[in-house]
Design a protein around this motif. Structure first.
Motif, PDB file in Angstrom:
ATOM      1  N   PRO A 167       8.977 -17.815 -24.846  1.00 18.22           N
ATOM      2  CA  PRO A 167       9.932 -17.210 -23.909  1.00 18.22           C
ATOM      3  C   PRO A 167       9.727 -17.586 -22.443  1.00 18.22           C
ATOM      4  O   PRO A 167      10.683 -17.768 -21.728  1.00 18.22           O
ATOM      5  N   TYR A 168       8.494 -17.720 -21.979  1.00 17.08           N
ATOM      6  CA  TYR A 168       8.266 -18.003 -20.562  1.00 17.08           C
ATOM      7  C   TYR A 168       7.424 -19.263 -20.421  1.00 17.08           C
ATOM      8  O   TYR A 168       6.346 -19.367 -20.988  1.00 17.08           O
ATOM      9  N   ILE A 169       7.921 -20.206 -19.625  1.00 20.64           N
ATOM     10  CA  ILE A 169       7.239 -21.489 -19.436  1.00 20.64           C
ATOM     11  C   ILE A 169       6.954 -21.693 -17.957  1.00 20.64           C
ATOM     12  O   ILE A 169       7.829 -21.505 -17.112  1.00 20.64           O
ATOM     13  N   LEU A 170       5.719 -22.090 -17.646  1.00 19.94           N
ATOM     14  CA  LEU A 170       5.308 -22.389 -16.279  1.00 19.94           C
ATOM     15  C   LEU A 170       5.565 -23.858 -15.993  1.00 19.94           C
ATOM     16  O   LEU A 170       5.105 -24.732 -16.721  1.00 19.94           O
ATOM     17  N   LYS A 171       6.323 -24.128 -14.935  1.00 22.21           N
ATOM     18  CA  LYS A 171       6.572 -25.495 -14.489  1.00 22.21           C
ATOM     19  C   LYS A 171       6.035 -25.642 -13.077  1.00 22.21           C
ATOM     20  O   LYS A 171       6.234 -24.768 -12.235  1.00 22.21           O
ATOM     21  N   MET A 172       5.354 -26.740 -12.812  1.00 23.29           N
ATOM     22  CA  MET A 172       4.770 -26.992 -11.494  1.00 23.29           C
ATOM     23  C   MET A 172       5.339 -28.280 -10.924  1.00 23.29           C
ATOM     24  O   MET A 172       5.599 -29.228 -11.657  1.00 23.29           O
ATOM     25  N   HIS A 173       5.506 -28.293  -9.611  1.00 23.09           N
ATOM     26  CA  HIS A 173       6.010 -29.470  -8.926  1.00 23.09           C
ATOM     27  C   HIS A 173       5.205 -29.649  -7.644  1.00 23.09           C
ATOM     28  O   HIS A 173       5.054 -28.712  -6.861  1.00 23.09           O
ATOM     29  N   PHE A 174       4.701 -30.851  -7.440  1.00 22.64           N
ATOM     30  CA  PHE A 174       3.876 -31.146  -6.271  1.00 22.64           C
ATOM     31  C   PHE A 174       4.516 -32.291  -5.492  1.00 22.64           C
ATOM     32  O   PHE A 174       4.844 -33.324  -6.057  1.00 22.64           O
ATOM     33  N   THR A 175       4.712 -32.063  -4.196  1.00 17.26           N
ATOM     34  CA  THR A 175       5.194 -33.125  -3.323  1.00 17.26           C
ATOM     35  C   THR A 175       4.073 -33.496  -2.368  1.00 17.26           C
ATOM     36  O   THR A 175       2.976 -32.937  -2.429  1.00 17.26           O
ATOM     37  N   ASN A 176       4.349 -34.420  -1.474  1.00 17.50           N
ATOM     38  CA  ASN A 176       3.334 -34.802  -0.498  1.00 17.50           C
ATOM     39  C   ASN A 176       3.066 -33.693   0.505  1.00 17.50           C
ATOM     40  O   ASN A 176       2.035 -33.690   1.167  1.00 17.50           O
ATOM     41  N   ASN A 177       3.991 -32.735   0.634  1.00 24.57           N
ATOM     42  CA  ASN A 177       3.844 -31.683   1.629  1.00 24.57           C
ATOM     43  C   ASN A 177       3.691 -30.278   1.063  1.00 24.57           C
ATOM     44  O   ASN A 177       3.141 -29.411   1.734  1.00 24.57           O
ATOM     45  N   PHE A 178       4.184 -30.035  -0.151  1.00 27.62           N
ATOM     46  CA  PHE A 178       4.238 -28.664  -0.656  1.00 27.62           C
ATOM     47  C   PHE A 178       3.839 -28.564  -2.122  1.00 27.62           C
ATOM     48  O   PHE A 178       3.851 -29.551  -2.850  1.00 27.62           O
ATOM     49  N   VAL A 179       3.532 -27.324  -2.534  1.00 26.85           N
ATOM     50  CA  VAL A 179       3.220 -26.990  -3.920  1.00 26.85           C
ATOM     51  C   VAL A 179       4.232 -25.951  -4.382  1.00 26.85           C
ATOM     52  O   VAL A 179       4.441 -24.944  -3.701  1.00 26.85           O
ATOM     53  N   ASN A 180       4.876 -26.188  -5.521  1.00 21.37           N
ATOM     54  CA  ASN A 180       5.862 -25.262  -6.065  1.00 21.37           C
ATOM     55  C   ASN A 180       5.505 -24.949  -7.507  1.00 21.37           C
ATOM     56  O   ASN A 180       5.105 -25.838  -8.262  1.00 21.37           O
ATOM     57  N   ALA A 181       5.665 -23.689  -7.901  1.00 23.71           N
ATOM     58  CA  ALA A 181       5.467 -23.284  -9.286  1.00 23.71           C
ATOM     59  C   ALA A 181       6.515 -22.242  -9.630  1.00 23.71           C
ATOM     60  O   ALA A 181       6.825 -21.373  -8.809  1.00 23.71           O
ATOM     61  N   GLN A 182       7.053 -22.337 -10.836  1.00 25.27           N
ATOM     62  CA  GLN A 182       8.051 -21.372 -11.260  1.00 25.27           C
ATOM     63  C   GLN A 182       7.906 -21.112 -12.751  1.00 25.27           C
ATOM     64  O   GLN A 182       7.448 -21.965 -13.494  1.00 25.27           O
ATOM     65  N   VAL A 183       8.296 -19.911 -13.147  1.00 24.14           N
ATOM     66  CA  VAL A 183       8.278 -19.524 -14.548  1.00 24.14           C
ATOM     67  C   VAL A 183       9.722 -19.388 -15.001  1.00 24.14           C
ATOM     68  O   VAL A 183      10.513 -18.684 -14.376  1.00 24.14           O
ATOM     69  N   ILE A 184      10.052 -20.081 -16.092  1.00 22.76           N
ATOM     70  CA  ILE A 184      11.420 -20.128 -16.588  1.00 22.76           C
ATOM     71  C   ILE A 184      11.511 -19.362 -17.898  1.00 22.76           C
ATOM     72  O   ILE A 184      10.666 -19.524 -18.783  1.00 22.76           O
ATOM     73  N   HIS A 185      12.529 -18.512 -18.010  1.00 18.13           N
ATOM     74  CA  HIS A 185      12.810 -17.790 -19.249  1.00 18.13           C
ATOM     75  C   HIS A 185      13.682 -18.702 -20.098  1.00 18.13           C
ATOM     76  O   HIS A 185      14.851 -18.928 -19.792  1.00 18.13           O
ATOM     77  N   THR A 186      13.121 -19.275 -21.180  1.00 15.67           N
ATOM     78  CA  THR A 186      13.830 -20.311 -21.921  1.00 15.67           C
ATOM     79  C   THR A 186      15.071 -19.842 -22.663  1.00 15.67           C
ATOM     80  O   THR A 186      16.051 -20.581 -22.679  1.00 15.67           O
ATOM     81  N   PRO A 187      15.113 -18.660 -23.284  1.00 14.47           N
ATOM     82  CA  PRO A 187      16.364 -18.302 -23.973  1.00 14.47           C
ATOM     83  C   PRO A 187      17.574 -18.200 -23.049  1.00 14.47           C
ATOM     84  O   PRO A 187      18.675 -18.575 -23.428  1.00 14.47           O
TER      85      PRO A 187
END
Length: 114
Positions: free
Chosen positions: A18-38
């Motif tokens: 049901p919940y998936i952690l996705k991370m995204h890293f750029t040269n300047n910032f760190v982003n993380a989000q949890v997505i409800h797949t259904p």
């Protein structure tokens, strides 16, 4: 007008976590989000771009910033009543450095990883 996300077949949603952690890293910032797949919606997110976090951070792109983002995301998840998430890493992400910092601080905050 905002259109709702597409409905998925019950046979597919039964096997999705049901919940998936996705991370995204750029040269300047760190982003993380949890997505409800259904429902294909973002349940909770944290980023080093947030104005409230920037004064307390020395840098917005290093491992310490990633650890702080993971801790903040863990607190927000527990506040919303989400005790466990599964981690989705892209092909080029390894369990090292910033990825490790986010996951370990999320685990230290009390969120269970599936």
């Amino acid at each position: 007008m905002v259109s709702p996300p597409p409905a998925r077949a019950p046979a597919i949603t039964k096997f999705l976590k049901p919940y998936i952690l996705k991370m995204h890293f750029t040269n300047n910032f760190v982003n993380a989000q949890v997505i409800h797949t259904p429902s294909a919606t973002v349940t909770c997110s944290a980023s080093s771009q947030e104005k409230l976090l920037r004064p307390s951070m020395e840098s917005t792109r290093d491992v310490a910033a990633a650890a702080k983002i993971g801790k903040l995301l863990g607190e927000r998840l527990l506040f919303k009543g989400i005790p466990a998430v599964s981690v989705s890493m892209s092909r080029d992400q390894k369990y090292h450095g910033k990825v490790k910092a986010v996951i370990d601080s999320l685990r230290d905050a009390g969120v269970k990883l599936l």
